[in-house]
Design a protein around this motif. Structure first.
Motif, PDB file in Angstrom:
ATOM      1  N   GLU A   1       0.825  -1.207   0.000  1.00  0.00           N
ATOM      2  CA  GLU A   1       0.000   0.000   0.000  1.00  0.00           C
ATOM      3  C   GLU A   1       0.865   1.266   0.000  1.00  0.00           C
ATOM      4  O   GLU A   1       0.574   2.224  -0.708  1.00  0.00           O
ATOM      5  CB  GLU A   1      -0.914  -0.008   1.218  1.00  0.00           C
ATOM      6  N   THR A   2       1.955   1.252   0.772  1.00  0.00           N
ATOM      7  CA  THR A   2       2.807   2.437   0.854  1.00  0.00           C
ATOM      8  C   THR A   2       3.516   2.699  -0.467  1.00  0.00           C
ATOM      9  O   THR A   2       3.624   3.843  -0.912  1.00  0.00           O
ATOM     10  CB  THR A   2       3.835   2.259   1.985  1.00  0.00           C
TER      11      THR A   2
ATOM     12  N   GLN B   1       1.212   4.333  -2.772  1.00  0.00           N
ATOM     13  CA  GLN B   1       1.066   5.757  -2.475  1.00  0.00           C
ATOM     14  C   GLN B   1       2.243   6.559  -3.034  1.00  0.00           C
ATOM     15  O   GLN B   1       2.061   7.667  -3.550  1.00  0.00           O
ATOM     16  CB  GLN B   1       0.971   5.961  -0.966  1.00  0.00           C
TER      17      GLN B   1
ATOM     18  N   ASP C   1       1.699   6.855  -6.770  1.00  0.00           N
ATOM     19  CA  ASP C   1       0.657   7.839  -7.076  1.00  0.00           C
ATOM     20  C   ASP C   1       1.187   9.256  -6.912  1.00  0.00           C
ATOM     21  O   ASP C   1       0.855  10.149  -7.703  1.00  0.00           O
ATOM     22  CB  ASP C   1      -0.555   7.621  -6.160  1.00  0.00           C
ATOM     23  N   TRP C   2       1.992   9.481  -5.869  1.00  0.00           N
ATOM     24  CA  TRP C   2       2.562  10.812  -5.650  1.00  0.00           C
ATOM     25  C   TRP C   2       3.471  11.199  -6.817  1.00  0.00           C
ATOM     26  O   TRP C   2       3.432  12.336  -7.302  1.00  0.00           O
ATOM     27  CB  TRP C   2       3.352  10.812  -4.343  1.00  0.00           C
TER      28      TRP C   2
END
Length: 748
Positions: free
Chosen positions: A678-679, A682, A685-686
């Motif tokens: 999950e990290t 993220q 996505d960033w």
């Protein structure tokens, strides 16, 4: 004079006639910018219809310039409401991007927080159009008759387009962009050992060192440990195993048996090795029994393309290559093999920095193929996969190990004190006695550290032994391949000789060396790096493995330690398990996921703040000169504060391009394994969000636009008709204001 003659008005280019079936090509482009990491729709002109098949290389117009890419699939219609730009050129029509490679590229990009374009650039050999056309003709694919979409190309392809429209064509294959769901062994090897029930089960409990009846007599004693794995392959079961093989012909004999079982089941074998030298040795050993191809950079672009296509089209039984070959598609994937998996040469230095081990494990899960991770030594990461239950473990018995390996001694300071005045010497009396006795029976190998770690160096060591043993030939072999005799020998002949070599440059000796000396061993084991002990053992074992079984090897300057104990016992699995247990206790990789961020301070700080707010990570800030920032270091400071200020590493190139006065930083994120997937999503996505669109983004100095800079307009449409002249990121290379991410990055 009369009025100047009017210039004739240019005729508008006629609109290309669309292909009669599936006129939309979904294309992935060679663009590294994360915000452009998606597919784009283009129109397929009728004259390019036959050549523009899924997987083919294409050229298109994007942002006012020509960009290369590959067709992912053909669609009947596009979701983009506007007009689509046409494909400019289809050079050959050879389907180099296969469905399996597309899935793998997406999975690796997702796991590494990278882009699919970066993965494909590593995976697919560089264009060599004449070779591609020849291979396409041989495969009956037209050899690039589609040409281009110019007026001449349209005239040239009109007859072909009419013929193609009249033939009933099969449904277009689809390259599914979504990686298959399932257990990712690279993300959760320790704390979450659960397996995806859709994958093949863990190797059966019977997969142990005990050989089964009917074992081929040609297998060496240690190779018998692989016999249960071979039996599983022959029975159609796709087992996975970490194999700690022993010196000699054991590796090649075992791999030959495994590849033969794979071929009997109708599959192909892919073998990836750390160097062309190892590839050549494996190819020579397997070439008599199998149809093989080798895929290495040194063979040139034409040979690389031919080997790549031979594997993708199913023409060979075995493909052997170096790091990039891990991505090479197989028509019938059956067995994947990674040789010398702890070798540092298997670390990918280019984005998205996926270790070859990661590529092979992810691919084995996707393709449901057998997997062997082999090596004289074992990495901590592979041991984590074993202890998670994802990999089985095979190896020789202690009796077989003693019979196949040299006798290693690592004298302590107390042992050397008995030498009297020579105890403190770099070459004590015991070393000279060993050389003198062994030279009567064959050549002697002396390993010295490489230039970046050595104290005395190869030249001074060679000069010292030349003085001590006048009349004995001395061969010097360096890591850069330079020798005092003008070329690196493939092997050292039977006459007695002294061979002084740096790690990785040790030539083989005919019949094996009579003895070995490993000097300045502490230069490797005492390095301030997380993998120092495992790397030291690998370097020592690679040299000791060239010595005849039962012959002496002397380890000097080791200062004891676990790596020296593992060498004396010839037990690399024990060291890997010990290191893994310590890292679990300390909360270090691979017990946690390490992600290293480097780039402009503002961008790194913004990303770190967002991730820390979620509570899944802890960060270690490292200043621009490589030292830990006081007050910001966690419990890992002992490792990080020893980094040399003048060793900025490969990240320096991107950081040097940052805006003046902006500053840069390097931060290590340590992420709990259950939150790793999950990290990392993220982080990706960033990276894919344009900087101007990020909410609550820290302010940063304004900077003028520059050639090749990022565009402020990121509409996110998939259309191929981008505005002419719109600035875009460089297709190759990265902008200086971008944060670089290395999943499984090194902490030193």
């Amino acid at each position: 004079m009369g009025a100047a003659a009017r210039r004739p008005r240019k005729r508008a280019k006629p609109e290309p006639e669309p292909a009669p079936r599936s006129p939309v090509a979904v294309v992935t482009l060679d663009l590294s910018a994360p915000e452009l990491d998606r597919t784009f729709d283009y129109l397929v002109p009728a004259n390019l219809d036959a050549a523009a098949q899924p997987g083919a290389r294409v050229a298109v117009r994007f942002g006012g310039r020509r960009v290369n890419g590959f067709i992912v699939r053909r669609d009947q219609r596009s979701e983009h409401p506007g007009k689509l730009s046409p494909l400019t050129r289809v050079p050959s029509g050879l389907p180099l991007l296969t469905p399996g490679l597309w899935r793998l590229a997406n999975a690796i990009a997702e796991r590494q927080a990278g882009t699919v374009a970066d993965v494909l650039r590593l995976a697919i050999p560089a264009a060599h159009i004449s070779t591609e056309k020849r291979l396409a003709v041989e495969a009956g694919l037209g050899g690039g008759a589609g040409g281009d979409s110019s007026a001449e190309g349209r005239r040239r392809g009109s007859a072909q387009a009419a013929a193609a429209a009249a033939v009933q064509q099969p449904a277009q294959p689809v390259l599914d962009p979504a990686p298959r769901p399932g257990f990712d062994p690279g993300l959760r090897p320790v704390l979450d050992p659960g397996l995806d029930p859709g994958l093949d089960p863990v190797p059966r409990p019977g997969l142990d060192p005990v050989p089964r009846p009917g074992l081929r007599p040609g297998l060496a004693a240690n190779g018998q440990a692989l016999a249960p794995f071979v039996a599983d392959l022959a029975a159609g079961r796709r087992a996975r195993a970490a194999w700690a093989h022993l010196p000699g012909s054991d590796l090649t004999d075992g791999l030959a048996a495994a590849a033969r079982a794979c071929r009997q089941g109708g599959g192909q074998t892919l073998i990836v090795a750390p160097s062309e030298r190892v590839v050549g040795r494996l190819a020579a050993a397997l070439g008599e029994s199998f149809a093989i191809a080798r895929l290495v950079a040194g063979d040139g672009p034409e040979a690389r393309l031919e080997a790549y296509w031979a594997a993708a089209s199913g023409k060979v039984d075995v493909l052997i290559g170096t790091r990039a070959a891990a991505y090479a598609p197989l028509a019938r994937p059956g067995l994947l093999v990674l040789v010398s998996e702890a070798d540092s040469a298997l670390r990918e230095p280019h984005a998205p920095y996926a270790h070859t081990r990661t590529v092979m494990t992810v691919r084995a899960g996707q393709e449901r193929a057998g997997l062997i991770i082999a090596g004289l030594t074992r990495s901590v990461e592979t041991q984590a996969l074993v202890e998670s239950g994802w990999l089985g473990s095979v190896g020789a018995s202690r009796a077989a190990a003693r019979a196949a390996t040299p006798v290693v001694r690592a004298p302590t300071a107390e042992d050397l004190a008995r030498e009297g005045a020579t105890a403190a010497a770099r070459l004590p009396g015991a070393a000279f006695r060993l050389i003198r006795q062994a030279l009567a029976e064959g050549p002697v190998l002396i390993q010295v550290p490489s230039a970046s770690h050595e104290t005395f160096g190869l030249a001074r060591t060679a000069a010292e032994v030349e003085r001590a043993f006048p009349g004995t030939p001395v061969v010097r072999s360096r890591g850069d391949g330079r020798l005092d005799q003008g070329g690196r020998p493939a092997s050292v002949g039977p006459p007695p000789a002294l061979v002084v070599a740096t790690p990785g440059a040790e030539p083989e000796a005919v019949g094996g060396y009579a003895a070995g000396l490993l000097l300045d061993a502490g230069a490797w084991a005492a390095r301030p790096e997380l993998d120092a002990a495992v790397d030291a053992l690998r370097i020592w074992m690679n040299a000791a493995a060239l010595v005849q079984p039962g012959r002496p090897v002397l380890l000097l300057g080791s200062e004891g330690g676990a790596a020296a104990q593992a060498l004396v016992r010839w037990d690399p699995v024990w060291l890997a398990a010990r290191e893994l247990a310590e890292r679990r206790e300390l909360g270090l990789p691979p017990a946690v996921k390490a992600v290293v961020l480097s780039g402009p301070t503002a961008g790194v700080a913004d990303l770190v703040a967002r991730l820390e707010a979620a509570g899944a990570v802890r960060s270690i800030a490292i200043s621009g000169d490589g030292r830990v920032v006081p007050g910001q270091a966690g419990p890992d400071q002992a490792i990080l504060d020893q980094a040399s200020p003048d060793q900025a590493g490969p990240d320096q190139a991107i950081l040097d391009q940052a805006s003046p006065g902006q500053g840069w930083s390097r931060t290590a994120l340590l992420i709990a394994q259950p939150q790793a997937r999950e990290t990392i999503a993220q982080i990706r996505d960033w990276l894919r969000t344009p900087a101007a669109s990020r909410p609550s983004r820290p302010s940063r100095p304004s900077r003028p636009s520059r050639p090749g800079g990022q565009s402020d307009d990121r509409s996110g449409s998939r259309a191929g008709d981008q505005p002419e002249g719109q600035p875009r990121g460089q297709p190759r290379g990265q902008s200086g204001d971008r944060v670089r991410v290395k999943v499984d990055g090194e902490l030193h």
